[in-house]
Design a protein around this motif. Structure first.
Motif, PDB file in Angstrom:
ATOM      1  N   UNK A  16       0.833  -1.192   0.000  1.00  0.00           N
ATOM      2  CA  UNK A  16       0.000   0.000   0.000  1.00  0.00           C
ATOM      3  C   UNK A  16       0.874   1.252   0.000  1.00  0.00           C
ATOM      4  N   UNK A  17       0.517   2.211  -0.847  1.00  0.00           N
ATOM      5  CA  UNK A  17       1.192   3.504  -0.885  1.00  0.00           C
ATOM      6  C   UNK A  17       0.144   4.608  -0.826  1.00  0.00           C
ATOM      7  N   UNK A  18       0.559   5.789  -0.381  1.00  0.00           N
ATOM      8  CA  UNK A  18      -0.352   6.927  -0.243  1.00  0.00           C
ATOM      9  C   UNK A  18       0.028   8.008  -1.245  1.00  0.00           C
ATOM     10  N   UNK A  19      -0.964   8.453  -2.031  1.00  0.00           N
ATOM     11  CA  UNK A  19      -0.769   9.554  -2.966  1.00  0.00           C
ATOM     12  C   UNK A  19      -1.858  10.594  -2.703  1.00  0.00           C
ATOM     13  N   UNK A  20      -1.416  11.783  -2.282  1.00  0.00           N
ATOM     14  CA  UNK A  20      -2.361  12.866  -1.987  1.00  0.00           C
ATOM     15  C   UNK A  20      -3.447  12.426  -1.010  1.00  0.00           C
ATOM     16  N   UNK A  21      -3.036  11.632  -0.014  1.00  0.00           N
ATOM     17  CA  UNK A  21      -3.961  11.195   1.013  1.00  0.00           C
ATOM     18  C   UNK A  21      -4.856  10.040   0.608  1.00  0.00           C
ATOM     19  N   UNK A  22      -4.657   9.483  -0.575  1.00  0.00           N
ATOM     20  CA  UNK A  22      -5.490   8.390  -1.091  1.00  0.00           C
ATOM     21  C   UNK A  22      -4.645   7.122  -1.182  1.00  0.00           C
ATOM     22  N   UNK A  23      -5.229   5.987  -0.800  1.00  0.00           N
ATOM     23  CA  UNK A  23      -4.508   4.710  -0.783  1.00  0.00           C
ATOM     24  C   UNK A  23      -4.533   4.045  -2.161  1.00  0.00           C
ATOM     25  N   UNK A  24      -3.360   3.574  -2.578  1.00  0.00           N
ATOM     26  CA  UNK A  24      -3.212   2.829  -3.827  1.00  0.00           C
ATOM     27  C   UNK A  24      -2.370   1.587  -3.545  1.00  0.00           C
ATOM     28  N   UNK A  84       4.660  -6.152 -14.716  1.00  0.00           N
ATOM     29  CA  UNK A  84       4.827  -5.409 -13.466  1.00  0.00           C
ATOM     30  C   UNK A  84       4.637  -3.919 -13.742  1.00  0.00           C
ATOM     31  N   UNK A  85       5.270  -3.428 -14.792  1.00  0.00           N
ATOM     32  CA  UNK A  85       5.101  -2.027 -15.162  1.00  0.00           C
ATOM     33  C   UNK A  85       3.665  -1.735 -15.572  1.00  0.00           C
ATOM     34  N   UNK A  86       3.063  -2.668 -16.288  1.00  0.00           N
ATOM     35  CA  UNK A  86       1.686  -2.484 -16.743  1.00  0.00           C
ATOM     36  C   UNK A  86       0.734  -2.417 -15.551  1.00  0.00           C
ATOM     37  N   UNK A  87       0.909  -3.330 -14.588  1.00  0.00           N
ATOM     38  CA  UNK A  87       0.056  -3.352 -13.410  1.00  0.00           C
ATOM     39  C   UNK A  87       0.207  -2.076 -12.598  1.00  0.00           C
ATOM     40  N   UNK A  88       1.432  -1.586 -12.448  1.00  0.00           N
ATOM     41  CA  UNK A  88       1.627  -0.356 -11.694  1.00  0.00           C
ATOM     42  C   UNK A  88       0.987   0.832 -12.401  1.00  0.00           C
ATOM     43  N   UNK A  89       0.985   0.805 -13.717  1.00  0.00           N
ATOM     44  CA  UNK A  89       0.290   1.856 -14.448  1.00  0.00           C
ATOM     45  C   UNK A  89      -1.189   1.882 -14.150  1.00  0.00           C
ATOM     46  N   UNK A  90      -1.719   0.735 -13.720  1.00  0.00           N
ATOM     47  CA  UNK A  90      -3.138   0.641 -13.372  1.00  0.00           C
ATOM     48  C   UNK A  90      -3.360   0.859 -11.886  1.00  0.00           C
ATOM     49  N   UNK A  91      -2.705   0.038 -11.057  1.00  0.00           N
ATOM     50  CA  UNK A  91      -2.952   0.072  -9.617  1.00  0.00           C
ATOM     51  C   UNK A  91      -2.615   1.430  -9.000  1.00  0.00           C
ATOM     52  N   UNK A  92      -1.605   2.115  -9.508  1.00  0.00           N
ATOM     53  CA  UNK A  92      -1.209   3.393  -8.933  1.00  0.00           C
ATOM     54  C   UNK A  92      -2.090   4.544  -9.388  1.00  0.00           C
ATOM     55  N   UNK A  93      -3.106   4.250 -10.195  1.00  0.00           N
ATOM     56  CA  UNK A  93      -4.040   5.275 -10.639  1.00  0.00           C
ATOM     57  C   UNK A  93      -5.461   5.053 -10.125  1.00  0.00           C
ATOM     58  N   UNK A  94      -5.762   3.839  -9.699  1.00  0.00           N
ATOM     59  CA  UNK A  94      -7.106   3.526  -9.234  1.00  0.00           C
ATOM     60  C   UNK A  94      -7.080   3.330  -7.725  1.00  0.00           C
ATOM     61  N   UNK A  95      -7.764   4.156  -6.952  1.00  0.00           N
ATOM     62  CA  UNK A  95      -7.738   4.028  -5.489  1.00  0.00           C
ATOM     63  C   UNK A  95      -8.198   2.645  -5.031  1.00  0.00           C
ATOM     64  N   UNK A  96      -7.569   2.152  -3.984  1.00  0.00           N
ATOM     65  CA  UNK A  96      -7.932   0.845  -3.433  1.00  0.00           C
ATOM     66  C   UNK A  96      -9.416   0.752  -3.094  1.00  0.00           C
ATOM     67  N   UNK A  97     -10.027   1.787  -2.474  1.00  0.00           N
ATOM     68  CA  UNK A  97     -11.455   1.658  -2.108  1.00  0.00           C
ATOM     69  C   UNK A  97     -12.399   1.433  -3.275  1.00  0.00           C
ATOM     70  N   UNK A  98     -11.944   1.708  -4.508  1.00  0.00           N
ATOM     71  CA  UNK A  98     -12.806   1.482  -5.667  1.00  0.00           C
ATOM     72  C   UNK A  98     -13.006  -0.002  -5.898  1.00  0.00           C
ATOM     73  N   UNK A  99     -11.959  -0.795  -5.680  1.00  0.00           N
ATOM     74  CA  UNK A  99     -12.041  -2.219  -6.005  1.00  0.00           C
ATOM     75  C   UNK A  99     -11.964  -3.128  -4.783  1.00  0.00           C
ATOM     76  N   UNK A 100     -11.583  -2.567  -3.621  1.00  0.00           N
ATOM     77  CA  UNK A 100     -11.507  -3.363  -2.402  1.00  0.00           C
ATOM     78  C   UNK A 100     -12.053  -2.529  -1.249  1.00  0.00           C
ATOM     79  N   UNK A 101     -13.273  -2.833  -0.836  1.00  0.00           N
ATOM     80  CA  UNK A 101     -13.947  -2.067   0.211  1.00  0.00           C
ATOM     81  C   UNK A 101     -13.521  -2.552   1.592  1.00  0.00           C
ATOM     82  N   UNK A 102     -13.470  -1.622   2.552  1.00  0.00           N
ATOM     83  CA  UNK A 102     -13.171  -1.973   3.942  1.00  0.00           C
ATOM     84  C   UNK A 102     -14.353  -2.725   4.572  1.00  0.00           C
TER      85      UNK A 102
END
Length: 256
Positions: free
Chosen positions: A169-177, A238-256
């Motif tokens: 998990x990484x944080x970008x502008x306060x949003x989890x990716x 790996x590069x392709x996945x990061x191009x996706x995962x690092x742009x779509x917030x975790x809460x969109x696809x994985x809810x708490x």
């Protein structure tokens, strides 16, 4: 010429979250129709992830304009480089302008997801893949030097593949990716056919000899090339996945 085997399979999985904007294409509260989110607390989380991939299939075929995702049927890959420096087949192969047919006809066999460590293991099958493109190969097969450049066609059937995604998990502008730290892939296939058109060697004599050699020894060549192929596939996606995962917030696809 075998490194295209798992490209389309992993691309189908990667496109679950694929986007090409410089910033997150969706807000954390978005619920797009092409993403079927799962919940961390779901006791059947693995089944939910599996259903999400199945739900995604028609969107992969049509494309998703909202996130600038073009149809992956056919799947087009601009370039892939593979190095194999061990064994009887020691070559450096570069493939370009690759077109793959059969990408979306996958079946998810098994999913294991760990929401704490962001590790995802996938097993899938694809009945058949047909791929075309350009190639350039330099190296040695057995004791014979090989230098060839031209066009290729390859057919693979009864493909089974696996992928292990290691994320954090990484944080970008306060949003989890989620960032993909490592991607390991493997594949098996029952049948393969190859055809190349050599543009480098005069009268295409060497090209025809290579065609015969490839098809008569396809199983052995695939096994020899697998370390180089899986390494190239893992690096590419790996590069392709990061191009996706690092742009779509975790809460969109994985809810708490």
């Amino acid at each position: 010429m075998t490194c295209s085997t798992l490209w389309c399979a992993l691309a189908s999985l990667a496109c679950l979250l694929a986007a090409h904007n410089a910033f997150a294409a969706l807000s954390v509260d978005a619920t797009p129709p092409y993403i079927k989110p799962c919940r961390k607390s779901d006791p059947e989380l693995n089944q939910c992830i599996k259903h999400s991939f199945e739900h995604l299939r028609p969107y992969l075929i049509k494309g998703i304009p909202e996130i600038k995702l073009q149809s992956i049927e056919p799947l087009r890959i601009p370039k892939m480089v593979m190095d194999n420096g061990h064994g009887a087949v020691r070559v450096r192969a570069q493939f370009s302008n690759i077109t793959v047919i059969g990408a979306t006809n996958y079946t998810i066999l098994d999913v294991k997801g760990n929401v704490t460590t962001y590790k995802i293991e996938l097993a899938l099958s694809i009945p058949r893949i047909e791929t075309t493109g350009s190639y350039e190969v330099n190296g040695n097969v057995l004791l014979f030097p090989v230098r060839s450049r031209g066009d290729f066609w390859a057919f693979f059937s009864n493909i089974t593949g696996s992928g292990k995604i290691y994320g954090k998990e990484v944080i970008k502008n306060g949003v989890r990716f989620m960032k993909t730290e490592k991607l390991l892939v493997d594949f098996k296939l029952t049948k393969s056919k190859f055809k190349i058109k050599d543009h480098l060697n005069g009268h295409n004599v060497i090209g025809e000899a290579m065609n015969q050699f490839l098809n008569q020894n396809s199983n052995e060549i695939i096994e020899e090339m697998k370390p180089g192929a899986t390494a190239a596939i893992g690096k590419h996606f790996k590069n392709f996945l990061n191009g996706a995962f690092l742009q779509i917030p975790i809460p969109v696809w994985l809810k708490d």
